[in-house]
Write a protein that holds these residues in place. Sequence first.
Motif, PDB file in Angstrom:
ATOM      1  N   VAL A 214       0.809  -1.222   0.000  1.00  0.00           N
ATOM      2  CA  VAL A 214       0.000   0.000   0.000  1.00  0.00           C
ATOM      3  C   VAL A 214       0.844   1.274   0.000  1.00  0.00           C
ATOM      4  O   VAL A 214       0.293   2.369   0.033  1.00  0.00           O
ATOM      5  CB  VAL A 214      -0.991   0.036   1.195  1.00  0.00           C
ATOM      6  CG1 VAL A 214      -1.942  -1.125   1.138  1.00  0.00           C
ATOM      7  CG2 VAL A 214      -0.260   0.095   2.515  1.00  0.00           C
TER       8      VAL A 214
ATOM      9  N   ARG B 193      -0.076   4.301  -2.126  1.00  0.00           N
ATOM     10  CA  ARG B 193      -1.385   4.016  -2.716  1.00  0.00           C
ATOM     11  C   ARG B 193      -2.535   4.427  -1.802  1.00  0.00           C
ATOM     12  O   ARG B 193      -3.683   4.387  -2.214  1.00  0.00           O
ATOM     13  CB  ARG B 193      -1.502   2.535  -3.041  1.00  0.00           C
ATOM     14  CG  ARG B 193      -0.584   2.095  -4.150  1.00  0.00           C
ATOM     15  CD  ARG B 193      -0.832   0.650  -4.516  1.00  0.00           C
ATOM     16  NE  ARG B 193      -0.001   0.251  -5.615  1.00  0.00           N
ATOM     17  CZ  ARG B 193       1.124  -0.424  -5.508  1.00  0.00           C
ATOM     18  NH1 ARG B 193       1.570  -0.770  -4.315  1.00  0.00           N
ATOM     19  NH2 ARG B 193       1.815  -0.759  -6.565  1.00  0.00           N
ATOM     20  N   CYS B 194      -2.233   4.762  -0.556  1.00  0.00           N
ATOM     21  CA  CYS B 194      -3.272   5.231   0.360  1.00  0.00           C
ATOM     22  C   CYS B 194      -2.659   6.277   1.276  1.00  0.00           C
ATOM     23  O   CYS B 194      -1.444   6.424   1.338  1.00  0.00           O
ATOM     24  CB  CYS B 194      -3.877   4.071   1.156  1.00  0.00           C
ATOM     25  SG  CYS B 194      -2.809   3.365   2.402  1.00  0.00           S
ATOM     26  N   THR B 195      -3.499   6.970   1.990  1.00  0.00           N
ATOM     27  CA  THR B 195      -3.000   7.996   2.902  1.00  0.00           C
ATOM     28  C   THR B 195      -2.422   7.348   4.150  1.00  0.00           C
ATOM     29  O   THR B 195      -2.721   6.190   4.469  1.00  0.00           O
ATOM     30  CB  THR B 195      -4.127   8.960   3.314  1.00  0.00           C
ATOM     31  OG1 THR B 195      -5.107   8.229   4.045  1.00  0.00           O
ATOM     32  CG2 THR B 195      -4.750   9.614   2.101  1.00  0.00           C
TER      33      THR B 195
ATOM     34  N   ALA C  19      -5.165   6.334   6.619  1.00  0.00           N
ATOM     35  CA  ALA C  19      -5.827   5.077   6.265  1.00  0.00           C
ATOM     36  C   ALA C  19      -4.952   3.886   6.639  1.00  0.00           C
ATOM     37  O   ALA C  19      -5.447   2.867   7.139  1.00  0.00           O
ATOM     38  CB  ALA C  19      -6.155   5.051   4.782  1.00  0.00           C
ATOM     39  N   TYR C  20      -3.654   3.990   6.397  1.00  0.00           N
ATOM     40  CA  TYR C  20      -2.749   2.909   6.766  1.00  0.00           C
ATOM     41  C   TYR C  20      -2.713   2.708   8.285  1.00  0.00           C
ATOM     42  O   TYR C  20      -2.676   1.575   8.770  1.00  0.00           O
ATOM     43  CB  TYR C  20      -1.341   3.166   6.235  1.00  0.00           C
ATOM     44  CG  TYR C  20      -0.362   2.119   6.677  1.00  0.00           C
ATOM     45  CD1 TYR C  20      -0.446   0.819   6.198  1.00  0.00           C
ATOM     46  CD2 TYR C  20       0.612   2.405   7.628  1.00  0.00           C
ATOM     47  CE1 TYR C  20       0.431  -0.158   6.636  1.00  0.00           C
ATOM     48  CE2 TYR C  20       1.488   1.440   8.070  1.00  0.00           C
ATOM     49  CZ  TYR C  20       1.396   0.152   7.568  1.00  0.00           C
ATOM     50  OH  TYR C  20       2.252  -0.811   8.008  1.00  0.00           O
TER      51      TYR C  20
ATOM     52  N   TYR D  24      -5.875   0.926   9.357  1.00  0.00           N
ATOM     53  CA  TYR D  24      -5.741  -0.478   8.971  1.00  0.00           C
ATOM     54  C   TYR D  24      -4.812  -1.220   9.935  1.00  0.00           C
ATOM     55  O   TYR D  24      -5.126  -2.312  10.400  1.00  0.00           O
ATOM     56  CB  TYR D  24      -5.211  -0.568   7.532  1.00  0.00           C
ATOM     57  CG  TYR D  24      -4.811  -1.958   7.145  1.00  0.00           C
ATOM     58  CD1 TYR D  24      -5.766  -2.897   6.781  1.00  0.00           C
ATOM     59  CD2 TYR D  24      -3.473  -2.349   7.155  1.00  0.00           C
ATOM     60  CE1 TYR D  24      -5.404  -4.186   6.440  1.00  0.00           C
ATOM     61  CE2 TYR D  24      -3.104  -3.625   6.819  1.00  0.00           C
ATOM     62  CZ  TYR D  24      -4.070  -4.544   6.454  1.00  0.00           C
ATOM     63  OH  TYR D  24      -3.713  -5.812   6.134  1.00  0.00           O
TER      64      TYR D  24
END
Length: 78
Positions: free
Chosen positions: A9, A12-14, A17-18, A21
């Motif tokens: 990731v 690919r994501c902020t 968000a990581y 997760y």
Amino acid sequence: TATITSGAVAERCTFTAYMVYSITLTGFIYPTVVCWGWNAEGWASAWKSADTAKNPLLFGCGVIDFAGSGVVHMSGGI
């Protein structure tokens, strides 16, 4: 466990968000999967003594987790 997916990731994501997760995975999902495999009464444990309808084994035999890699990689795949 969260580091397995961090490379996938990356960019690919902020970051937020990581972090959400990672906290969810390490705080809730991973402990549940560990309990299934490493607890003597877990449904995936190879050391479970009886296969009952209330608490069945995984495919009738359980899983032997060599060096903990099964639980870690299964959690990373979720």
